[in-house]
Design an enzyme around this catalytic site. Structure first.
Site, PDB file in Angstrom:
ATOM      1  N   LYS A 153      -6.462   5.979 -20.344  1.00 49.60           N
ATOM      2  CA  LYS A 153      -6.612   6.457 -21.704  1.00 49.60           C
ATOM      3  C   LYS A 153      -5.302   6.282 -22.478  1.00 49.60           C
ATOM      4  O   LYS A 153      -4.833   5.171 -22.601  1.00 49.60           O
ATOM      5  CB  LYS A 153      -7.108   7.908 -21.671  1.00 49.60           C
ATOM      6  CG  LYS A 153      -8.245   8.144 -20.641  1.00 49.60           C
ATOM      7  CD  LYS A 153      -9.535   7.425 -20.972  1.00 49.60           C
ATOM      8  CE  LYS A 153     -10.543   7.399 -19.836  1.00 49.60           C
ATOM      9  NZ  LYS A 153     -10.874   8.678 -19.213  1.00 49.60           N
ATOM     10  N   ARG A 207       0.843  -1.203   0.000  1.00 49.68           N
ATOM     11  CA  ARG A 207       0.000   0.000   0.000  1.00 49.68           C
ATOM     12  C   ARG A 207       0.874   1.248   0.000  1.00 49.68           C
ATOM     13  O   ARG A 207       0.591   2.228  -0.675  1.00 49.68           O
ATOM     14  CB  ARG A 207      -0.957   0.020   1.201  1.00 49.68           C
ATOM     15  CG  ARG A 207      -1.677   1.372   1.339  1.00 49.68           C
ATOM     16  CD  ARG A 207      -2.959   1.322   2.152  1.00 49.68           C
ATOM     17  NE  ARG A 207      -2.836   0.578   3.387  1.00 49.68           N
ATOM     18  CZ  ARG A 207      -2.181   0.996   4.476  1.00 49.68           C
ATOM     19  NH1 ARG A 207      -1.598   2.181   4.479  1.00 49.68           N
ATOM     20  NH2 ARG A 207      -2.119   0.238   5.546  1.00 49.68           N
TER      21      ARG A 207
HETATM   22  C1  LIG Z   1     -11.508   9.142 -18.035  1.00 51.54           C
HETATM   23  C2  LIG Z   1     -11.145  10.475 -17.499  1.00 51.54           C
HETATM   24  C3  LIG Z   1     -11.039  10.700 -16.115  1.00 51.54           C
HETATM   25  C4  LIG Z   1     -11.351   9.629 -15.094  1.00 51.54           C
HETATM   26  O1  LIG Z   1     -10.485   8.550 -15.183  1.00 51.54           O
HETATM   27  P1  LIG Z   1     -10.898   7.055 -14.712  1.00 51.54           P
HETATM   28  O2  LIG Z   1      -9.647   6.291 -15.003  1.00 51.54           O
HETATM   29  O3  LIG Z   1     -12.074   6.640 -15.529  1.00 51.54           O
HETATM   30  O4  LIG Z   1     -11.225   7.122 -13.261  1.00 51.54           O
HETATM   31  C5  LIG Z   1     -10.655  11.959 -15.701  1.00 51.54           C
HETATM   32  N1  LIG Z   1     -10.413  12.962 -16.577  1.00 51.54           N
HETATM   33  C6  LIG Z   1     -10.523  12.784 -17.907  1.00 51.54           C
HETATM   34  C7  LIG Z   1     -10.237  13.922 -18.821  1.00 51.54           C
HETATM   35  C8  LIG Z   1     -10.888  11.543 -18.421  1.00 51.54           C
HETATM   36  O5  LIG Z   1     -11.005  11.377 -19.745  1.00 51.54           O
END
Ligand SMILES: *Cc1c(COP(=O)(O)O)cnc(C)c1O
Length: 384
Positions: free
Chosen positions: A198, A49
């Site tokens: 992403k 952790r």
């Molecule tokens: C997807 C996204 C998030 C959140 O991320 P998660 O991994 O889904 O928790 C935050 N900001 C932007 C611009 C995103 O595209």
């Protein structure tokens, strides 16, 4: 390693971690705990952790890519954003955009507001509106650029200048472009967050996040919070993101090539009313994009001519673009903000933000641009 070029850092930072067998790839250390050599000494890790060698390797890599001093890799993008907000306390006022990511909006407007944090959601395309929103309680400015789904830009340097004038912490969500295309630290931002889900991971097989800092006091606080709340990502997820990041540069180039080809076709197609892509000369922020980005990215949106039926026809008729939320993976996706990504907004808020029932968002993958253009053109031709 910071003197090396970006693509080289992607491949070489956070590697060479195995002195036992010289494995070329960073090993996964799934161990929850690490034994001590004696009562005073351990080898840098005691409990996962608090810290883990595989996660640490990813953190070193992301630190080098954004040009910060430290990083904490978290379980999701949202946990990275929640962590970053611990730089503030109840009563503090934070200014942000009116078109930020929906999950961030929910965290700010609902959860944190109910705990006594104050927010102003303004059109950050106009820095003067940011300046006008500053109160004696203002402590931070949260930047997200380009915005989702309409790809409006925020002038990062103009906003950080205001933040510095008033001694505010500036934070940027750099998810939409990745550090390959935009490095907010170069424009004076203090803290960067990512959804590594992403482009950084890029293969749609991890949810993860990261907070990257460039001041020691912020680094200490973020590290403390991630440990205290237990938000660090799993060693396996860290390993996958570290693998994904190695190809970030070539992937982003391929993503952008497809996006530009698609934007040009859409822009010229009679079944399309309007295209939102900063790479088009007609985009209102095209010049700003050229100034603060190294490329135009691979997210774009467009409004079809006609009505909701035409939008539905496009969304369900495509073969290469899957109908799904999320973005930044190697495969192309389309989604309908009206009922999907932006469904939690009220109808009025969507219309105010410029999202119509004819708006379609595209995350352009790395397939051959000709195939993507042909598939999209086929469904649009059928709309007429
Ligand atoms: C997807 C996204 C998030 C959140 O991320 P998660 O991994 O889904 O928790 C935050 N900001 C932007 C611009 C995103 O595209």
């Amino acid at each position: 390693m910071s003197e090396l070029n970006f693509e080289t850092r992607c491949v070489h930072v956070g590697v060479d971690k195995d002195s036992a067998y010289n494995s070329c790839i960073t090993p996964i250390y799934p161990s929850s705990t690490f034994y001590w050599d004696d009562l005073k000494t351990h080898r840098g890790f005691d409990y996962t952790r608090s810290g883990n060698p595989t996660r640490k390797a990813l953190e070193e890599n992301l630190t080098a890519l954004e040009g910060g001093i430290d990083c904490r890799a978290t379980s999701t993008g949202m946990s990275a954003i929640a962590t970053a907000m611990y730089l503030f306390k109840p009563g503090d006022h934070i200014i942000t955009g009116h078109d930020i990511y929906g999950g961030t909006y929910r965290l700010f407007a609902d959860l944190l507001t109910s705990q006594g944090y104050k927010f102003s959601f303004v059109d950050m395309g106009n820095p003067e509106l940011v300046r006008a929103a500053i109160t004696p309680q203002t402590k931070g400015i949260w930047i997200e650029t380009p915005s989702n789904p309409l790809l409006n830009l925020v002038d990062i340097a103009a906003i950080t200048a205001i933040a510095q004038e008033h001694q505010l912490i500036s934070l940027a969500d750099n998810t939409f472009l990745s550090p390959y295309l935009q490095r907010p630290f170069e424009f004076g931002v203090d803290v960067i967050v990512h959804s590594t889900t992403k482009y950084l991971n890029g293969h749609s097989d991890v949810v993860g996040g990261a907070v990257i800092t460039r001041h020691q006091e912020h680094a200490d606080r973020i590290s403390y919070v991630v440990n205290a709340l237990g938000l660090g990502c799993s060693p396996f997820d860290a390993w996958l993101v570290l693998r994904g990041v190695k190809t970030l540069g070539p992937r982003m180039e391929a993503h952008q090539k497809g996006a530009m080809a698609l934007a040009r076709m859409l822009d010229a197609h009679p079944a399309v009313e309007r295209v939102y892509y900063p790479g088009l000369e007609t985009h209102p922020d095209h010049e700003l994009a050229k100034r603060q980005q190294r490329g135009f990215g691979a997210m774009l949106s467009f409004d079809v001519q006609g009505s909701r039926e035409q939008a539905e026809q496009v969304l369900t008729g495509l073969k290469l673009f899957q109908l799904a939320e999320s973005l930044g993976g190697v495969e192309s996706l389309v989604e309908y903000p009206e009922t999907m990504s932006h469904a939690s907004m009220t109808l009025e808020a969507r219309r105010n933000a410029g999202i119509s029932e004819r708006t379609i968002r595209v995350s352009v993958g790395i397939e051959h641009p000709d195939d993507l253009v042909a598939d999209m053109k086929r469904v649009l031709d059928a709309c007429r």
